[in-house]
Design an enzyme around this catalytic site. Structure first.
Site, PDB file in Angstrom:
ATOM      1  N   LYS A   1       0.719  -1.399   0.129  1.00 30.50           N
ATOM      2  CA  LYS A   1      -0.008  -0.066   0.024  1.00 30.50           C
ATOM      3  C   LYS A   1       0.700   1.375  -0.193  1.00 30.50           C
ATOM      4  O   LYS A   1       0.338   2.503  -0.455  1.00 30.50           O
ATOM      5  CB  LYS A   1      -0.825  -0.119   1.190  1.00 30.50           C
ATOM      6  CG  LYS A   1      -1.851  -1.231   1.062  1.00 30.50           C
ATOM      7  CD  LYS A   1      -2.794  -1.009   1.822  1.00 30.50           C
ATOM      8  CE  LYS A   1      -4.256  -2.349   1.710  1.00 30.50           C
ATOM      9  NZ  LYS A   1      -3.730  -3.666   2.079  1.00 30.50           N
TER      10      LYS A   1
HETATM   11  C1  LIG Z   1      -4.572  -4.545   1.519  1.00 28.38           C
HETATM   12  C2  LIG Z   1      -3.774  -5.989   1.591  1.00 28.38           C
HETATM   13  C3  LIG Z   1      -3.907  -6.821   0.829  1.00 28.38           C
HETATM   14  C4  LIG Z   1      -5.337  -6.944  -0.356  1.00 28.38           C
HETATM   15  O1  LIG Z   1      -5.382  -5.911  -1.153  1.00 28.38           O
HETATM   16  P1  LIG Z   1      -6.654  -5.353  -1.811  1.00 28.38           P
HETATM   17  O2  LIG Z   1      -6.420  -4.219  -2.856  1.00 28.38           O
HETATM   18  O3  LIG Z   1      -7.563  -5.073  -0.652  1.00 28.38           O
HETATM   19  O4  LIG Z   1      -7.310  -6.479  -2.545  1.00 28.38           O
HETATM   20  C5  LIG Z   1      -3.350  -8.192   0.619  1.00 28.38           C
HETATM   21  N1  LIG Z   1      -2.175  -8.099   1.222  1.00 28.38           N
HETATM   22  C6  LIG Z   1      -1.656  -7.324   2.065  1.00 28.38           C
HETATM   23  C7  LIG Z   1      -0.665  -7.423   2.981  1.00 28.38           C
HETATM   24  C8  LIG Z   1      -2.457  -6.038   2.226  1.00 28.38           C
HETATM   25  O5  LIG Z   1      -2.045  -4.844   2.945  1.00 28.38           O
END
Ligand SMILES: *Cc1c(COP(=O)(O)O)cnc(C)c1O
Length: 453
Positions: A111
């Site tokens: 993210k």
């Molecule tokens: C947010 C997240 C996900 C899921 O991603 P999405 O975009 O919500 O599908 C998977 N793995 C980790 C470590 C995350 O932080």
């Protein structure tokens, strides 16, 4: 100038900057480009670009209302805090099996790619308009930390993050609550991530409140996040050996559908990828959808991969917009049917492009063990879900969404080795500051009133 429209069709087209500043469209929909560009003829020219330069070339197409020099500066600054020189290194584990490591940013999860950039876009916005911003988000773990670190100490902006108390890992909580920064307010609710998300949506739907406090969203619905996430799909594909480029599947550990949607959009813009696998944990609404065509809400069950403990995949609406032939009236109907009845049956659902897998907690353990034994490589519990049912006929690129050191208990139990990260070790010494709150609109609004910029 490019414009951005809402999936629900009741918002006048916005410029890029306005769409980013607004987050959720005023009609309750999500922003998308009015038309998608075709990047296929540019791919060759992009092949040797370092990550920030590729990101700049890509964003230039969309952020046409930002001066290119400024845009370049904001992008360079966004990736300067990553600790790996390649930003998103592509590692080969086997002949046709690759891992794209997306965890070298400040909070050690994918993210950061979007939220470091979004933080800088917000700061630029504030500089230009002179208005302060109050940012509100909901997190199932990693978004909150990444959002907070994208905005840490920035002037003219306060950030409020709702998270389910006790349902995120200790280190994830520390990343949000140990910043010592005065513009950061972690709000701990009793309930699940979906409860937090619901309260957040209701708070945003109050337009008077939202306008008065210059409230903007930072969860995965922001347009800039989706676009920033397109870049690493392109980057990874360009890095593949030529003879493996034709038959590629990206495997994406999936919760809110934001990450995988970005890849799919890149494909719609001309990135020659065959398929995308939505790898879910035991919260398998998307697995069931892609297997059967039925979208049916269920209870959230806490798992070893908490950032994927989701049932209402908010970005799904963007996919729906295209799969329903860009018909916003249909999108609005379907979303309201799902909201009122908890399910929807899709007929004529194209299942060629999305494959899917589901991994329960026992399997997550097994996979962490196996990958370590076979490749001497450690995967975190989210990434582990991506290794279920790998299709050996294709080139698979598994997106590694978090650093294993974020989940030391699970990894240690699985392989007897405790993964470490200096960034996380330092947090353990700091004081936790959080604000318990009820997951209701009124309580959240009152808190914001008292703590807004
Ligand atoms: C947010 C997240 C996900 C899921 O991603 P999405 O975009 O919500 O599908 C998977 N793995 C980790 C470590 C995350 O932080």
């Amino acid at each position: 100038m490019k414009s951005y429209i809402s999936t629900r069709g009741k918002t006048e087209p916005h410029t890029f900057s306005k769409a980013v500043a607004t987050g959720l469209a005023p009609d309750g929909g999500l922003f998308l480009p009015e038309a998608l560009p075709d990047i296929s003829s540019q791919l060759n020219a992009w092949i040797d670009l370092p990550y920030p330069e590729l990101c700049f070339e890509f964003f230039k197409i969309f952020a046409t209302d930002i001066n290119p020099k400024t845009l370049k500066y904001l992008i360079d600054k966004s990736y300067a805090k990553f600790t790996h020189p390649e930003i998103a290194p592509l590692k080969q584990l086997d002949k046709k099996l690759f891992v794209l490591e997306l965890f070298h940013g400040p909070t050690l999860a994918f993210k950061d790619f979007a939220l470091q950039l979004l933080g800088n876009l917000y700061e630029e916005q504030i500089r230009q308009t002179g208005h302060p911003l109050n940012i509100l988000g909901a997190t199932s773990g990693d978004t909150g930390a990444a959002a907070i670190h994208g905005l840490l100490g920035k002037r003219g902006v306060n950030i409020f993050i709702l998270y389910p108390n006790g349902r995120i890992s200790n280190l994830q909580e520390r990343q949000m609550t140990c910043t010592g920064s005065e513009n950061v307010f972690p709000l701990a609710i009793e309930g699940s991530f979906d409860d937090a998300q619901k309260a957040l949506k209701e708070t945003f739907e109050d337009l008077d409140f939202r306008n008065h406090f210059y409230l903007s969203a930072v969860n995965s619905i922001n347009l800039a996040r989706i676009l920033a996430q397109c870049v690493y799909y392109i980057f990874a594909w360009l890095k593949l050996p030529n003879d493996l480029k034709d038959n590629v599947e990206f495997v994406v550990p999936t919760g809110n559908f934001g990450n995988i949607l970005a890849g799919w959009l890149a494909q719609k813009m001309g990135l020659p990828v065959k398929s995308f696998k939505a790898a879910t944990n035991q919260n398998d609404i998307l697995y069931r959808l892609f297997k059967t065509g039925e979208y049916k809400l269920d209870k959230v069950q806490p798992s070893l991969a908490p950032s994927m403990d989701i049932q209402m995949a908010s970005n799904f609406e963007r996919f729906l917009y295209y799969s329903e032939g860009q018909d916003s009236v249909r999108v609005t109907e379907i979303i309201s049917k799902i909201k009122s009845t908890g399910n929807y049956n899709f007929e004529n659902f194209n299942r060629d492009i999305f494959t899917t897998s589901r991994t329960n907690d026992d399997e997550i353990f097994q996979i962490i063990k196996e990958i370590h034994k076979k490749y001497n490589y450690i995967v975190d519990p989210h990434t582990a879900c991506g290794f279920k049912d790998i299709n050996n006929d294709m080139t698979s690129i598994v997106l590694s969404t978090a650093h294993p050191a974020k989940f030391p208990e699970t990894i240690t139990e699985a392989i007897g080795i405790e993964p470490k990260s200096d960034i996380l070790e330092e947090l353990k010494e700091l004081k936790i500051i959080k604000y318990p709150i009820i997951a209701e609109k009124i309580a959240i609004q009152n808190f914001i009133k008292d703590h807004a910029v």
